[in-house]
Design a protein around this motif. Sequence first.
Motif, PDB file in Angstrom:
ATOM      1  N   ALA A 292      12.349  14.458  -7.644  1.00  0.00           N
ATOM      2  CA  ALA A 292      10.795  13.810  -7.438  1.00  0.00           C
ATOM      3  C   ALA A 292      10.207  14.733  -6.213  1.00  0.00           C
ATOM      4  O   ALA A 292      11.201  15.190  -5.418  1.00  0.00           O
ATOM      5  N   VAL A 293       8.906  14.630  -6.532  1.00  0.00           N
ATOM      6  CA  VAL A 293       8.270  15.341  -5.296  1.00  0.00           C
ATOM      7  C   VAL A 293       6.972  14.932  -5.204  1.00  0.00           C
ATOM      8  O   VAL A 293       6.334  14.255  -5.965  1.00  0.00           O
ATOM      9  N   GLN A 294       6.356  14.815  -3.807  1.00  0.00           N
ATOM     10  CA  GLN A 294       5.078  14.068  -3.606  1.00  0.00           C
ATOM     11  C   GLN A 294       4.257  15.221  -3.598  1.00  0.00           C
ATOM     12  O   GLN A 294       4.189  16.390  -3.248  1.00  0.00           O
ATOM     13  N   ILE A 295       3.262  15.132  -4.447  1.00  0.00           N
ATOM     14  CA  ILE A 295       2.095  16.244  -4.535  1.00  0.00           C
ATOM     15  C   ILE A 295       0.577  15.548  -3.951  1.00  0.00           C
ATOM     16  O   ILE A 295       0.186  14.648  -4.331  1.00  0.00           O
ATOM     17  N   SER A 296       0.312  16.558  -3.079  1.00  0.00           N
ATOM     18  CA  SER A 296      -0.990  16.379  -2.397  1.00  0.00           C
ATOM     19  C   SER A 296      -1.969  16.290  -3.371  1.00  0.00           C
ATOM     20  O   SER A 296      -2.427  17.240  -4.257  1.00  0.00           O
ATOM     21  N   CYS A 297      -2.981  15.501  -3.288  1.00  0.00           N
ATOM     22  CA  CYS A 297      -4.187  15.609  -3.809  1.00  0.00           C
ATOM     23  C   CYS A 297      -5.139  16.839  -3.694  1.00  0.00           C
ATOM     24  O   CYS A 297      -5.726  17.244  -4.502  1.00  0.00           O
ATOM     25  N   LYS A 298      -4.964  17.609  -2.615  1.00  0.00           N
ATOM     26  CA  LYS A 298      -5.581  18.817  -2.198  1.00  0.00           C
ATOM     27  C   LYS A 298      -4.802  20.010  -3.045  1.00  0.00           C
ATOM     28  O   LYS A 298      -5.390  20.969  -3.202  1.00  0.00           O
ATOM     29  N   GLU A 299      -3.501  19.589  -3.734  1.00  0.00           N
ATOM     30  CA  GLU A 299      -2.816  20.512  -4.497  1.00  0.00           C
ATOM     31  C   GLU A 299      -3.273  20.451  -6.070  1.00  0.00           C
ATOM     32  O   GLU A 299      -2.854  21.111  -6.825  1.00  0.00           O
TER      33      GLU A 299
ATOM     34  N   GLU B  82       0.775  -1.135   0.099  1.00  0.00           N
ATOM     35  CA  GLU B  82      -0.019   0.026   0.112  1.00  0.00           C
ATOM     36  C   GLU B  82       0.828   1.342  -0.147  1.00  0.00           C
ATOM     37  O   GLU B  82       1.623   1.493   1.065  1.00  0.00           O
ATOM     38  N   ILE B  83       1.014   1.910  -1.075  1.00  0.00           N
ATOM     39  CA  ILE B  83       1.851   2.995  -1.072  1.00  0.00           C
ATOM     40  C   ILE B  83       0.903   4.511  -1.135  1.00  0.00           C
ATOM     41  O   ILE B  83      -0.054   4.482  -2.084  1.00  0.00           O
ATOM     42  N   ARG B  84       1.255   5.037  -0.216  1.00  0.00           N
ATOM     43  CA  ARG B  84       0.167   6.244  -0.169  1.00  0.00           C
ATOM     44  C   ARG B  84       1.190   7.685  -0.164  1.00  0.00           C
ATOM     45  O   ARG B  84       2.116   7.806   0.913  1.00  0.00           O
ATOM     46  N   PHE B  85       0.844   8.175  -1.196  1.00  0.00           N
ATOM     47  CA  PHE B  85       1.863   9.616  -1.235  1.00  0.00           C
ATOM     48  C   PHE B  85       1.036  10.555  -0.377  1.00  0.00           C
ATOM     49  O   PHE B  85      -0.092  10.397  -0.199  1.00  0.00           O
ATOM     50  N   LYS B  86       1.737  11.696  -0.361  1.00  0.00           N
ATOM     51  CA  LYS B  86       0.948  12.893   0.409  1.00  0.00           C
ATOM     52  C   LYS B  86      -0.268  13.195   0.253  1.00  0.00           C
ATOM     53  O   LYS B  86      -0.900  13.396  -0.989  1.00  0.00           O
ATOM     54  N   ASP B  87      -1.293  12.851   1.447  1.00  0.00           N
ATOM     55  CA  ASP B  87      -2.623  12.961   1.252  1.00  0.00           C
ATOM     56  C   ASP B  87      -3.422  12.256  -0.108  1.00  0.00           C
ATOM     57  O   ASP B  87      -3.982  12.711  -0.734  1.00  0.00           O
ATOM     58  N   ASP B  88      -2.843  11.064  -0.181  1.00  0.00           N
ATOM     59  CA  ASP B  88      -3.191  10.024  -1.194  1.00  0.00           C
ATOM     60  C   ASP B  88      -2.968  10.810  -2.473  1.00  0.00           C
ATOM     61  O   ASP B  88      -3.806  10.335  -3.467  1.00  0.00           O
ATOM     62  N   GLY B  89      -2.066  11.446  -2.755  1.00  0.00           N
ATOM     63  CA  GLY B  89      -1.683  12.300  -4.082  1.00  0.00           C
ATOM     64  C   GLY B  89      -0.890  11.482  -4.939  1.00  0.00           C
ATOM     65  O   GLY B  89      -0.884  10.013  -4.965  1.00  0.00           O
ATOM     66  N   TRP B  90       0.168  11.931  -5.649  1.00  0.00           N
ATOM     67  CA  TRP B  90       1.063  11.597  -6.266  1.00  0.00           C
ATOM     68  C   TRP B  90       2.519  11.645  -6.106  1.00  0.00           C
ATOM     69  O   TRP B  90       2.858  12.641  -5.162  1.00  0.00           O
ATOM     70  N   LEU B  91       3.238  10.985  -6.670  1.00  0.00           N
ATOM     71  CA  LEU B  91       4.730  11.047  -6.707  1.00  0.00           C
ATOM     72  C   LEU B  91       5.225  11.581  -8.040  1.00  0.00           C
ATOM     73  O   LEU B  91       4.694  10.672  -9.128  1.00  0.00           O
ATOM     74  N   CYS B  92       5.594  12.887  -8.467  1.00  0.00           N
ATOM     75  CA  CYS B  92       5.959  13.401  -9.603  1.00  0.00           C
ATOM     76  C   CYS B  92       7.421  13.499  -9.940  1.00  0.00           C
ATOM     77  O   CYS B  92       8.336  14.026  -8.898  1.00  0.00           O
ATOM     78  N   PHE B  93       7.972  12.753 -11.088  1.00  0.00           N
ATOM     79  CA  PHE B  93       9.318  13.071 -11.475  1.00  0.00           C
ATOM     80  C   PHE B  93       9.447  14.170 -12.381  1.00  0.00           C
ATOM     81  O   PHE B  93       8.839  14.293 -13.301  1.00  0.00           O
TER      82      PHE B  93
END
Length: 192
Positions: free
Chosen positions: A184-191, A156-167
Amino acid sequence: MDGIKLKISKPKDKLPAGSSKLFGNPDVWDCFEWPYIEENGERYDLAEGFDESGLLPKTGILYFFYDLDTMPEATDEKSARVLRYNGELSALHEMILTDEDGNSLAFSEQRIDFDVADADEKSSSLLLGDMTQSCDFINDRLPLLRIGSLETEDAEIRFKDDGWLCFYNETEKQKVHDFSKVKAVQISCKER
């Protein structure tokens, strides 16, 4: 550019060496040196033919690595790495990932199929395409890969606030297929 949609699914059988996949034991070449990140990454066969922009090399395999142990949310240069292999597939062999007791460290491999992304597909995993977010460092970089939070049978891989990992890669580096400055940066689904 809408990008290339990644469709992730559990394969029925073990994937052939060099297949596009997420997780599993990586297929590597002789003299391969594991990057400083200790978790397996995503891998994309560049011969798939969906990149009309020319931003990806036409041949080879890209290996994406990200530190899933600490899962840094910022653009720490040590948190991500991209390697390119451009040799013969027959030279690849499976690297079995185990701990000191011989237990497997690899999550079950997931097959990746490619399709053309629609402009309104905001939640999908993408290769290239529009990944515009509110991050300062992205201004002079091109989006390379976006993987959404996901669940498999054993991970179970959960990035920031169930968001994305972006390269992201520096624009000039990406144009000449140089992946040495990818971040790479984690992006929150709220963003989103």
